[in-house]
Design a protein around this motif. Structure first.
Motif, PDB file in Angstrom:
ATOM      1  N   GLU A  21       5.193   0.026  -7.501  1.00 15.24           N
ATOM      2  CA  GLU A  21       4.643   0.474  -6.217  1.00 15.24           C
ATOM      3  C   GLU A  21       3.284   1.149  -6.428  1.00 15.24           C
ATOM      4  N   GLU A  22       3.197   2.005  -7.436  1.00  9.48           N
ATOM      5  CA  GLU A  22       1.941   2.698  -7.747  1.00  9.48           C
ATOM      6  C   GLU A  22       0.815   1.704  -8.047  1.00  9.48           C
ATOM      7  N   LYS A  23       1.156   0.603  -8.713  1.00 10.10           N
ATOM      8  CA  LYS A  23       0.175  -0.414  -9.082  1.00 10.10           C
ATOM      9  C   LYS A  23      -0.106  -1.405  -7.945  1.00 10.10           C
ATOM     10  N   GLY A  24       0.591  -1.266  -6.828  1.00 11.24           N
ATOM     11  CA  GLY A  24       0.370  -2.146  -5.694  1.00 11.24           C
ATOM     12  C   GLY A  24       1.072  -3.485  -5.802  1.00 11.24           C
ATOM     13  N   LEU A  25       2.039  -3.588  -6.715  1.00 11.49           N
ATOM     14  CA  LEU A  25       2.795  -4.825  -6.890  1.00 11.49           C
ATOM     15  C   LEU A  25       3.941  -4.933  -5.901  1.00 11.49           C
ATOM     16  N   LEU A  26       4.448  -3.809  -5.496  1.00  9.96           N
ATOM     17  CA  LEU A  26       5.617  -3.746  -4.631  1.00  9.96           C
ATOM     18  C   LEU A  26       5.299  -2.766  -3.505  1.00  9.96           C
ATOM     19  N   VAL A  27       5.464  -3.218  -2.270  1.00  9.12           N
ATOM     20  CA  VAL A  27       5.117  -2.368  -1.127  1.00  9.12           C
ATOM     21  C   VAL A  27       6.341  -2.243  -0.216  1.00  9.12           C
ATOM     22  N   PRO A  28       7.101  -1.158  -0.392  1.00 12.65           N
ATOM     23  CA  PRO A  28       8.286  -0.980   0.445  1.00 12.65           C
ATOM     24  C   PRO A  28       7.913  -0.445   1.823  1.00 12.65           C
ATOM     25  N   GLU A  29       8.813  -0.665   2.753  1.00  8.72           N
ATOM     26  CA  GLU A  29       8.694  -0.008   4.047  1.00  8.72           C
ATOM     27  C   GLU A  29       9.088   1.448   3.825  1.00  8.72           C
ATOM     28  N   ARG A  30       8.753   2.303   4.766  1.00  8.99           N
ATOM     29  CA  ARG A  30       9.135   3.718   4.686  1.00  8.99           C
ATOM     30  C   ARG A  30       9.821   4.131   5.982  1.00  8.99           C
ATOM     31  N   THR A  31      10.838   4.953   5.818  1.00 14.37           N
ATOM     32  CA  THR A  31      11.487   5.517   7.009  1.00 14.37           C
ATOM     33  C   THR A  31      10.620   6.649   7.526  1.00 14.37           C
ATOM     34  N   SER A  32      10.962   7.167   8.689  1.00 16.56           N
ATOM     35  CA  SER A  32      10.202   8.293   9.240  1.00 16.56           C
ATOM     36  C   SER A  32      10.313   9.522   8.348  1.00 16.56           C
ATOM     37  N   ALA A  33      11.384   9.574   7.543  1.00 19.38           N
ATOM     38  CA  ALA A  33      11.554  10.683   6.613  1.00 19.38           C
ATOM     39  C   ALA A  33      10.851  10.415   5.275  1.00 19.38           C
ATOM     40  N   HIS A  42      12.034  -8.094  -1.306  1.00 21.91           N
ATOM     41  CA  HIS A  42      11.606  -7.253  -2.432  1.00 21.91           C
ATOM     42  C   HIS A  42      12.360  -7.617  -3.712  1.00 21.91           C
ATOM     43  N   VAL A  43      13.616  -8.031  -3.579  1.00 22.53           N
ATOM     44  CA  VAL A  43      14.383  -8.476  -4.748  1.00 22.53           C
ATOM     45  C   VAL A  43      13.665  -9.660  -5.395  1.00 22.53           C
ATOM     46  N   GLU A  44      13.242 -10.608  -4.577  1.00 32.76           N
ATOM     47  CA  GLU A  44      12.512 -11.773  -5.085  1.00 32.76           C
ATOM     48  C   GLU A  44      11.158 -11.376  -5.654  1.00 32.76           C
ATOM     49  N   THR A  45      10.486 -10.447  -5.012  1.00 31.50           N
ATOM     50  CA  THR A  45       9.190  -9.985  -5.517  1.00 31.50           C
ATOM     51  C   THR A  45       9.337  -9.359  -6.896  1.00 31.50           C
ATOM     52  N   VAL A  46      10.358  -8.545  -7.080  1.00 29.06           N
ATOM     53  CA  VAL A  46      10.594  -7.921  -8.388  1.00 29.06           C
ATOM     54  C   VAL A  46      10.890  -8.996  -9.435  1.00 29.06           C
ATOM     55  N   ARG A  47      11.669 -10.008  -9.067  1.00 28.13           N
ATOM     56  CA  ARG A  47      11.956 -11.108  -9.999  1.00 28.13           C
ATOM     57  C   ARG A  47      10.653 -11.785 -10.431  1.00 28.13           C
ATOM     58  N   ARG A  48       9.775 -12.024  -9.495  1.00 25.03           N
ATOM     59  CA  ARG A  48       8.489 -12.660  -9.798  1.00 25.03           C
ATOM     60  C   ARG A  48       7.623 -11.759 -10.678  1.00 25.03           C
ATOM     61  N   ILE A  49       7.596 -10.491 -10.366  1.00 27.14           N
ATOM     62  CA  ILE A  49       6.829  -9.534 -11.178  1.00 27.14           C
ATOM     63  C   ILE A  49       7.328  -9.565 -12.618  1.00 27.14           C
ATOM     64  N   ASP A  60      -2.387  -5.425 -13.545  1.00 25.64           N
ATOM     65  CA  ASP A  60      -3.540  -5.680 -12.674  1.00 25.64           C
ATOM     66  C   ASP A  60      -3.664  -7.166 -12.351  1.00 25.64           C
ATOM     67  N   MET A  61      -3.460  -8.006 -13.363  1.00 24.04           N
ATOM     68  CA  MET A  61      -3.532  -9.443 -13.142  1.00 24.04           C
ATOM     69  C   MET A  61      -2.375  -9.902 -12.241  1.00 24.04           C
ATOM     70  N   VAL A  62      -1.195  -9.341 -12.468  1.00 21.47           N
ATOM     71  CA  VAL A  62      -0.038  -9.690 -11.637  1.00 21.47           C
ATOM     72  C   VAL A  62      -0.320  -9.352 -10.185  1.00 21.47           C
ATOM     73  N   ARG A  63      -0.901  -8.191  -9.929  1.00 17.87           N
ATOM     74  CA  ARG A  63      -1.217  -7.792  -8.553  1.00 17.87           C
ATOM     75  C   ARG A  63      -2.153  -8.804  -7.892  1.00 17.87           C
ATOM     76  N   GLU A  64      -3.129  -9.280  -8.662  1.00 17.22           N
ATOM     77  CA  GLU A  64      -4.088 -10.253  -8.132  1.00 17.22           C
ATOM     78  C   GLU A  64      -3.450 -11.589  -7.785  1.00 17.22           C
ATOM     79  N   ILE A  65      -2.593 -12.077  -8.666  1.00 15.60           N
ATOM     80  CA  ILE A  65      -2.097 -13.452  -8.523  1.00 15.60           C
ATOM     81  C   ILE A  65      -0.768 -13.562  -7.800  1.00 15.60           C
ATOM     82  N   LEU A  66      -0.041 -12.478  -7.683  1.00 17.09           N
ATOM     83  CA  LEU A  66       1.296 -12.518  -7.079  1.00 17.09           C
ATOM     84  C   LEU A  66       1.322 -13.215  -5.714  1.00 17.09           C
TER      85      LEU A  66
END
Length: 121
Positions: A21-33, A42-49, A60-66
């Motif tokens: 998430e910090e590297k911008g590879l995974l972007v979760p939704e956020r609750t109001s809290a 996101h499960v599939e995104t993590v598999r790809r990462i 950095d390269m993964v973020r670009e090409i994902l």
């Protein structure tokens, strides 16, 4: 799902998921809290990462090409043509590193062999 559930589903630690998430590879939704909320996507995104990182690409390269990667059965495939050339360059870089490591290994083997010969005199 929460981060702990995503970690269980993917076999990736919550710490690694936060890093993604910090590297911008995974972007979760956020609750109001402010809690992270993950979906099946996101499960599939993590598999790809994980596949791309295992292929030796840095985050950095993964973020670009994902966004350009598409599922092709068990493998990922570049969905953007220009990525093929980029992957070929990366493969050449790895081949060069392997050749250099072989040279280093040969030099070290020679040093060890010479040391053993000297010690046995």
């Amino acid at each position: 799902m929460r981060i702990s559930a995503l970690a269980r589903r993917t076999g990736v630690s919550a710490r690694a998921l936060r890093y993604y998430e910090e590297k911008g590879l995974l972007v979760p939704e956020r609750t109001s809290a402010g809690y992270r909320v993950y979906t099946e996507e996101h499960v599939e995104t993590v598999r790809r990462i994980r596949i791309l990182l295992a292929a030796g690409l840095n985050s950095d390269m993964v973020r670009e090409i994902l966004p350009c990667m598409v599922a092709d059965g068990e493998f990922l495939a570049p969905g953007c043509e220009d990525l093929i050339a980029e992957f070929e360059r990366e493969l050449q870089r790895i081949d060069t590193q392997i050749a250099e490591l072989h040279d280093v290994r040969s030099a070290l083997t020679g040093i060890i062999t010479a040391g053993k010969a000297l010690a046995s005199r």
